[in-house]
Enzyme design. Structure first.
Site, PDB file in Angstrom:
ATOM      1  N   LYS A   2       0.846  -1.204   0.000  1.00 26.26           N
ATOM      2  CA  LYS A   2       0.000   0.000   0.000  1.00 26.26           C
ATOM      3  C   LYS A   2       0.884   1.259   0.000  1.00 26.26           C
ATOM      4  O   LYS A   2       0.635   2.209  -0.737  1.00 26.26           O
ATOM      5  CB  LYS A   2      -0.925  -0.015   1.231  1.00 26.26           C
ATOM      6  CG  LYS A   2      -2.024  -1.060   1.128  1.00 26.26           C
ATOM      7  CD  LYS A   2      -2.817  -1.222   2.431  1.00 26.26           C
ATOM      8  CE  LYS A   2      -3.823  -2.363   2.293  1.00 26.26           C
ATOM      9  NZ  LYS A   2      -4.600  -2.635   3.507  1.00 26.26           N
ATOM     10  N   GLN A  50      -4.376  -1.585   9.760  1.00 29.83           N
ATOM     11  CA  GLN A  50      -4.352  -2.903   9.131  1.00 29.83           C
ATOM     12  C   GLN A  50      -4.926  -3.965  10.075  1.00 29.83           C
ATOM     13  O   GLN A  50      -4.577  -4.017  11.261  1.00 29.83           O
ATOM     14  CB  GLN A  50      -2.912  -3.264   8.719  1.00 29.83           C
ATOM     15  CG  GLN A  50      -2.784  -4.542   7.920  1.00 29.83           C
ATOM     16  CD  GLN A  50      -3.426  -4.474   6.533  1.00 29.83           C
ATOM     17  OE1 GLN A  50      -3.645  -3.400   5.983  1.00 29.83           O
ATOM     18  NE2 GLN A  50      -3.728  -5.623   5.955  1.00 29.83           N
ATOM     19  N   ASP A  79     -10.722   3.036   4.311  1.00 27.05           N
ATOM     20  CA  ASP A  79     -11.074   1.617   4.197  1.00 27.05           C
ATOM     21  C   ASP A  79     -12.586   1.439   4.018  1.00 27.05           C
ATOM     22  O   ASP A  79     -13.040   0.366   3.597  1.00 27.05           O
ATOM     23  CB  ASP A  79     -10.678   0.871   5.479  1.00 27.05           C
ATOM     24  CG  ASP A  79      -9.417   0.035   5.309  1.00 27.05           C
ATOM     25  OD1 ASP A  79      -9.138  -0.390   4.172  1.00 27.05           O
ATOM     26  OD2 ASP A  79      -8.731  -0.198   6.326  1.00 27.05           O
TER      27      ASP A  79
HETATM   28  N1  GUN Z   1      -6.719  -6.763   6.229  1.00 31.73           N
HETATM   29  C1  GUN Z   1      -7.084  -7.443   5.122  1.00 31.73           C
HETATM   30  N2  GUN Z   1      -7.701  -6.636   4.232  1.00 31.73           N
HETATM   31  C2  GUN Z   1      -7.725  -5.415   4.797  1.00 31.73           C
HETATM   32  C3  GUN Z   1      -8.203  -4.153   4.358  1.00 31.73           C
HETATM   33  O1  GUN Z   1      -8.772  -3.977   3.287  1.00 31.73           O
HETATM   34  N3  GUN Z   1      -8.030  -3.116   5.227  1.00 31.73           N
HETATM   35  C4  GUN Z   1      -7.444  -3.275   6.435  1.00 31.73           C
HETATM   36  N4  GUN Z   1      -7.336  -2.204   7.227  1.00 31.73           N
HETATM   37  N5  GUN Z   1      -6.981  -4.433   6.869  1.00 31.73           N
HETATM   38  C5  GUN Z   1      -7.119  -5.483   6.047  1.00 31.73           C
END
Ligand code: GUN
Length: 293
Positions: free
Chosen positions: A52, A96, A119
């Protein structure tokens, strides 16, 4: 059969974001800035977060990684969230998941300012999405909607079967596809582990969103000719012929279904690459204050 190339589409969209970001900066505007919070040392989460951050750099955003150990307390995480909520340079941030077990994920999610919730997990954004108001869409559904849109796949009046009812994929997909919108207007059936006769449902489907998390769960005998299959699964299966000892497969039996389908996403290279693109699109929207003004 036409392959929906998620990798290529993600690159196209990233290029568009990079061009827009460069123009914003040139005009004296703010550089979009995403922060990611990573707690603990889950290796998969570390890879996701690194990707990311790298994607942000590629399109010209600023990025900040806040990394803390697995023994970080819930109060400390909430303090980080508060600080990011209040930092005017941060446009959006993610925490995350999964978080270490002693931290309440719901409490952390609720502490995030909805204006910075790129998110799209906060109830405010989920509610706005449900009502058809501008909101940050969660990454995977947003990516799938982009795929359907850019490949000009007709959804209006179609019957869509969603397999899996998770909060981050199946449920939002069922809502987005049923809304009165350019991509939407489907009749949606949301299926799950208690569905009695899944095959009877999928055989009627014009579009199938497979998000169940089981390798090769959807097979050729379960789909009709001309079906559109969007495969969200990323499953590891043992494969001694590969150097790493496994390969990635989706929830759909790609080889069996491809010949019957009009459009299908591969795994890998389908939905997966689109999710980071969604996060970048949400961050750009946050920076431009498109959702909340
Ligand atoms: N863990 C797995 N997918 C995601 C996501 O899209 N966002 C976040 N914050 N954690 C994740």
């Amino acid at each position: 059969m036409q392959l929906i190339d998620g990798k290529a589409l993600a690159n196209t969209i990233k290029e568009e974001i990079a061009v827009e970001t460069a123009a914003l900066k040139k005009a004296g505007g703010k550089t979009p800035h995403l922060a990611a919070v990573l707690i603990g040392d889950d290796p998969a989460s570390a890879v996701y977060v690194r990707n990311k951050v790298k994607a942000c750099e590629k399109v010209g955003f600023k990025s900040t990684l806040v990394r803390r150990g697995a023994d970080t307390s819930e109060a400390e995480v909430l303090a980080i969230v508060k600080q990011l909520n209040e930092d005017p340079d941060i446009d959006g941030f993610i925490v995350q998941l999964p978080l270490p077990k002693h931290i309440n994920e719901e409490k952390v999610n609720l502490a995030i300012d909805p204006k910075k919730d790129v998110d799209g997990f906060h109830p405010m954004n989920v509610g706005r999405m449900t009502l058809g108001l501008p909101s940050y869409l969660p990454a995977t559904p947003f990516g799938i909607m982009q795929m359907l849109d850019r490949y000009e796949i007709e959804t209006s009046g179609k019957h869509c079967v969603v397999i899996g009812r998770s909060n981050i994929v199946g449920t939002p997909m069922s809502i987005l596809l049923s809304r009165k919108a350019k991509v939407g207007n489907c009749t949606v059936t949301l299926t799950h582990s208690r569905t009695k006769d899944l095959k009877a449902e999928t055989l009627r489907a014009d579009i199938i969103i497979a998000a169940i998390g089981r390798p090769d769960y959807l097979t050729a005998d379960m789909v009709k000719e001309g079906v559109v299959v969007i495969d969200v699964g990323i499953n590891r299966v043992d494969d001694a012929s590969r150097k790493r000892g496994y390969r990635l497969v989706g929830d759909a039996d790609f080889d069996g279904i491809a010949a019957k389908s009009s459009f299908i996403t591969p795994v890998p290279g389908g939905v997966g690459p689109m999710t980071i693109t969604s996060l970048l699109m949400n961050t750009l929207k946050a920076s431009k204050k498109e959702i909340y003004g």
